[in-house]
Enzyme design. Sequence first.
Site, short mmCIF file in Angstrom:
data_model
loop_
_atom_site.label_atom_id
_atom_site.label_comp_id
_atom_site.label_asym_id
_atom_site.label_seq_id
_atom_site.Cartn_x
_atom_site.Cartn_y
_atom_site.Cartn_z
N ASP A 81 1.19 0.06 -5.13
CA ASP A 81 -0.02 0.35 -5.92
C ASP A 81 -0.07 1.77 -6.45
O ASP A 81 -0.54 2.01 -7.55
CB ASP A 81 -1.28 0.02 -5.12
CG ASP A 81 -1.41 0.83 -3.84
OD1 ASP A 81 -0.41 1.40 -3.37
OD2 ASP A 81 -2.53 0.87 -3.28
N HIS A 82 0.40 2.74 -5.66
CA HIS A 82 0.37 4.14 -6.10
C HIS A 82 1.27 4.97 -5.19
O HIS A 82 1.87 4.45 -4.24
CB HIS A 82 -1.06 4.69 -6.11
CG HIS A 82 -1.79 4.52 -4.81
ND1 HIS A 82 -1.52 5.30 -3.70
CD2 HIS A 82 -2.78 3.67 -4.44
CE1 HIS A 82 -2.31 4.94 -2.71
NE2 HIS A 82 -3.09 3.94 -3.13
N GLU A 123 0.82 -1.20 0.00
CA GLU A 123 0.00 0.00 0.00
C GLU A 123 0.86 1.27 0.00
O GLU A 123 1.75 1.44 0.83
CB GLU A 123 -0.92 0.00 1.23
CG GLU A 123 -1.72 1.26 1.43
CD GLU A 123 -2.69 1.55 0.30
OE1 GLU A 123 -2.75 2.72 -0.13
OE2 GLU A 123 -3.37 0.62 -0.15
N THR A 178 -6.04 2.64 -5.53
CA THR A 178 -5.80 1.22 -5.32
C THR A 178 -6.62 0.36 -6.27
O THR A 178 -6.12 -0.64 -6.81
CB THR A 178 -6.13 0.84 -3.87
OG1 THR A 178 -5.21 1.50 -3.00
CG2 THR A 178 -6.01 -0.66 -3.65
N HIS A 214 -0.76 3.50 4.79
CA HIS A 214 -1.79 4.28 4.08
C HIS A 214 -1.88 5.67 4.69
O HIS A 214 -1.80 5.83 5.91
CB HIS A 214 -3.14 3.56 4.18
CG HIS A 214 -4.19 4.08 3.24
ND1 HIS A 214 -4.74 5.34 3.36
CD2 HIS A 214 -4.79 3.50 2.17
CE1 HIS A 214 -5.62 5.52 2.40
NE2 HIS A 214 -5.68 4.42 1.67
#
Length: 698
Positions: free
Chosen positions: A480-481, A261, A305, A421
């Site tokens: 993911d990003h 994440e 996500t 996150h």
Amino acid sequence: MPKFIKNTVGKVNTTLGFFTLTVVLFWLKTYIAYQHEFTLGVKGTVQQFLLILNPFPTAIVLLGIALYFRGRLRYWLLMIIDTLQTTWLFANILYYREFSDFMSAGVIKSSGAASNNLGTSLGQIIHATDFLVYADVVLLILLLVFKVIRIDPRPFKIRYAATMTMIGVALFAVDLGMSEHDRSDLLTRTFDNNYIVKYLGLNTYAGYSFYQTEKESATRAQASSSDMKSVLAYLKKNQAGENVKYFGKAKGKNVFVIHLESFQQFLIDYKVDGKEVTPNLNKFYHDKSTLSFDNFYHQVAQGKTSDAEMMMENSLFGLPTGSAMTQYGTSNTFQAAPAILAQKGYTTAAFHGDVASFWNRDNAYKSWGYDYFFYSSYYKEKADYKIGYGLKDKIFFKDSVKYLEKLPQPFYAKLITLTNHYPYPLDKQNVSIQKTTTGDSTVDGYVQTAHYLDQAFAEFVSYLKKAGLYKNSMIVLYGDHYGISNNHRAAIAQLLGKKSITNFDLAQFQKVPFMIHSEGIKGGVNHTYGGEIDALPTIFDLLGIKNKGYIQFGTDLLSSKHDQTVAFRNGDFVSPTYTKLGSTVYNSKTGKKLTDMTDTQKKTVKQMQNHVTTELSLSDRVIQGDLLRFYTPKGFKKVNKSDYNYKVTKTLKSLKELQKEKKTSVLSKNKGKSTVDLYQTDAPELSDSSSSSSSSSK
């Protein structure tokens, strides 16, 4: 009759009084349902206030329609509208109990309440007390019939009716404004149907759902099988093929996809005060049997996500706005990795420590063909086990083992981490590295949650080795990003050791890790440019699966014919030679702007831009037109969503039966003895547990 009751009855005998009573009773039962029938995840004073407020606006507007009519008709219209709203509430109570989600217009249009076999199980999920939602409607009708409440025959002035409508609209504006302030992009970037109901109410959700469904249906209706011709022609022209040196090197092995994440590439080998932020991931990254890519970019847009998951498992881009998983995950036809692998003998499962409905996973995963989905309901939940969006990573990995060991091999297992996150909170007991000192409070805690994720990963790998899974598995890791957005330029500059940064630097900052580890393959750091769209074809190469015939817009990163032009979702791109951001072109080797480009350079950049624009638009056409319903690859069996059910009781029963049918799971190979005790974690929350011990991961 007491004076108070007499006065109250007198007021209810007026049109406005009866209308107010109807609204209040509808609000009361809706609020009770919110609290006892749905799991909306309400946190904080603002969300509590909005939950109390949100039934009022639409109830006032909808019930207020009756005020524009005269006499008895006005009253019976009130009852009809009240009954319809109550029926919608009743239907959602039943649907939510079975599927942990709200009924959508798509469900209603496709097969009504019987969708996903709801009709056959209605008798099992309905409770006698559910009918109490109609109690107020029945009571009001009886009071009218027996004239305890008398119908007010006097005309209700139009301006009064309009005033009530305006009050409803004004309350909705307040509700929407406060909701957007608390959760930005609530409607444009839908995360979860629970969010819409929590903030805006069940009636608003109904309207939103019908709008979205009609919008999607219009696009879908306009599409035809001929639209696939341009897609197939593009893919045929841009087919890259496989790399013979790597093709099938991991054939038959288990596949772990570990979703890191918000994890960015700059964290690899990064140090704070001389201490590595991710020592275990660094070691994994540089392992001789790990293929690592240092020019791998995320390509997500608003779907974050969910966009990453869409690309990683379908090789289809996310949408320019919103989330393809939430908007199309339920209704569209897909040919995703889980379905393809399941038809080749794999057991497929996804693991996630959040609610099943977030990003519409519970529906999208059925469309993608996941056999199993283990979400928050499968895990033990305590207040200190969770942080931010769900379970802390150490607890999540450890508690996933009891399900993982029951999966028949070979399996394809995706584990989605959560702790790293935004806004990167971490309780003191789990902090084991200093923050960075940029002075940006949002940025400085990022390395602490990344360090925690690194430790959790090490504990999981240690278990895989002890359980005998490490050598016979291919382990895929990806970020993911971005974790730190481009809005934090000053902090980013400090992290990168620069005085200032350019837009080119920010584009490079969008790199995320991509690593594939499998014992026996020749690893090393690969400098090929690529992105998340290319992950699936690369994984298939190593598994010995030819992607020819599948609608995948990425190409194998290991192929000599791989196109290294990496598209960003907004139409910009990066490549080894040129980087185009907006109207500005940079030399990718130097990072310098190209102000006086030659005709040859302009032509090359134009060709690259056309390529990017074409692949993005064709991918959008596939999703928005649901074009895969017109095309089935040779040997692929279309996914039937009704074959899947992720309810806890059904899943646990299925896993138990599988141990008798198939003898290939870790549990079966261990003669029924669980491997959970092999898992070692230093998670302080589990310090009292006999299965927890000090880990060497720190």
